[in-house]
Design an enzyme around this catalytic site. Structure first.
Site, short mmCIF file in Angstrom:
data_model
loop_
_atom_site.label_atom_id
_atom_site.label_comp_id
_atom_site.label_asym_id
_atom_site.label_seq_id
_atom_site.Cartn_x
_atom_site.Cartn_y
_atom_site.Cartn_z
N LYS A 141 -5.95 31.20 -102.16
CA LYS A 141 -6.25 30.26 -103.23
C LYS A 141 -5.86 28.84 -102.84
O LYS A 141 -6.31 27.88 -103.43
CB LYS A 141 -5.49 30.66 -104.50
CG LYS A 141 -5.99 31.94 -105.12
CD LYS A 141 -5.09 32.42 -106.23
CE LYS A 141 -3.90 33.17 -105.72
NZ LYS A 141 -3.17 33.92 -106.74
N LYS A 190 8.50 28.12 -95.33
CA LYS A 190 8.60 26.77 -95.90
C LYS A 190 9.68 25.96 -95.19
O LYS A 190 9.51 24.76 -94.93
CB LYS A 190 8.87 26.85 -97.41
CG LYS A 190 7.65 27.29 -98.20
CD LYS A 190 7.91 27.26 -99.69
CE LYS A 190 6.65 27.63 -100.46
NZ LYS A 190 5.58 26.62 -100.31
N LYS A 216 -5.18 34.67 -94.04
CA LYS A 216 -5.61 35.40 -95.24
C LYS A 216 -6.47 34.50 -96.13
O LYS A 216 -6.24 33.29 -96.21
CB LYS A 216 -4.36 35.84 -96.01
CG LYS A 216 -4.61 36.61 -97.28
CD LYS A 216 -3.27 36.96 -97.92
CE LYS A 216 -3.46 37.60 -99.29
NZ LYS A 216 -2.17 37.88 -99.94
#
Length: 331
Positions: free
Chosen positions: A196, A111, A193
């Site tokens: 969501k 981040k 990956k």
């Protein structure tokens, strides 16, 4: 019997990747280990979540745990926030974690590298809480994906550090990574990956997706120009990902699947993958609907929290006595 613990952070709907990489293994493990499984709802709020959607995701996650085969008679299933001892031990673990260790944690580093603004302090310090989630229950094993091994390594370091300072207190857990299906990748970008947080919504299959949507996503999965069904993660990552998905669900070895498709095209292969996935997800959705209509979720959580609290309370009491902050005997 050895003890195993794991949890899922339902910041979004559970995916096929969650199912193949984690939930299916939990179901297998509950016959081999004393299984503690929790919904990590405190970890959900390290970033803002719309409250009504978060509440729905939490309930869906419990229902899907049960629909995938977790049995409350065999596993302790509970919400993280129903066992407040975990958060209290989390602060104690925070006080035994060095800033340098937290600076090296992958999620926080990523981040920062992306230049994200307004990163919360919760995002920085959640790894010691994750360690407490594990250490509260003296878990021998923690099933994780490859990308989560770092958190278990920190947990091991903290357990050893605490044991060296205060005497034998915590079991030092071992990470357990499945050899196949541990990391199901995006159908549109197999270098990433299945997540969501997929912005396109095309690379990720959700367990509650309409089956027609599931089929369309698989038939649209990226492949390559090799025109042969072969397991080669470097040169044929898309096909390799579909092979892992199919092998995980059917139990058929990848080599056997490749042999069956020798000389055949990708369209036929994708159709079989879609058939297999839709059949599996269809069964889960049918059980999910029954569970949501039965009203058993609250009872499962209440019973699970009671069992988990009993274990966590004893561990926290022992820890607080060891470090000298306990004066009276806790009931």
């Amino acid at each position: 019997m050895k003890r195993m613990l794991s949890g899922i952070k339902p910041t979004g709907q559970l995916t096929l990747g969650n199912y193949l990489g984690a939930l299916r293994h939990f179901v297998e493990y509950q016959d081999e280990y004393e299984m503690f499984v929790f919904i990590a709802n405190l970890h959900c709020v390290t970033e803002y979540q719309e409250p009504a959607q978060l509440k729905k995701n939490l309930k869906d996650a419990i229902a899907l745990y049960l629909a995938c085969g977790l049995d409350p008679e065999k596993s302790v299933i509970f919400l993280q926030t129903d066992v407040m001892e975990q958060a209290q031990l989390g602060f104690i673990m925070m006080c035994n974690t060095y800033m340098g260790e937290l600076n090296r944690m992958t999620q926080f580093k990523d981040k920062c590298a992306k230049g994200e603004k307004n990163i919360t302090s919760g995002m920085f310090v959640y790894p010691p809480l994750m360690a407490a989630d594990i250490l509260c229950y003296d878990a021998d094993y923690v099933p994780v994906g490859e990308d989560q091994k770092q958190h278990v390594e920190l947990t091991r370091d903290l357990a050893i550090r605490f044991n060296n300072k205060y005497g034998e207190t915590f079991t030092v857990p071992e990470p357990l990574v499945a050899k196949v299906g541990a990391r199901i990748m995006s159908l549109q970008d197999p270098s990433k990956k299945m997540s969501k947080s997929d912005e396109t919504n095309k690379g990720c299959i959700y367990l509650l997706d309409d089956l027609a949507v599931v089929r369309k996503k698989i038939m649209s999965a990226v492949t390559d120009m090799c025109a042969c069904v072969r397991y080669d993660k470097e040169n044929q990552s898309g096909i390799s990902n579909l092979l892992e998905i199919m092998s995980c669900i059917t139990g058929e070895p990848i080599d056997s699947i490749c042999a069956r498709y020798e000389g055949k095209g990708y369209g036929e292969f994708k159709k079989e993958v879609a058939d297999v996935v839709c059949e599996e997800i269809g069964k889960i959705q049918a059980r999910y609907k029954e569970i949501m209509e039965s009203g058993i979720i609250e009872k499962v959580l209440e019973d699970g929290a009671k069992k988990a609290r009993y274990v966590a309370h004893k561990k926290l009491d022992k820890v607080q006595r060891k470090i000298g902050i306990e004066i009276r005997k806790r009931s």
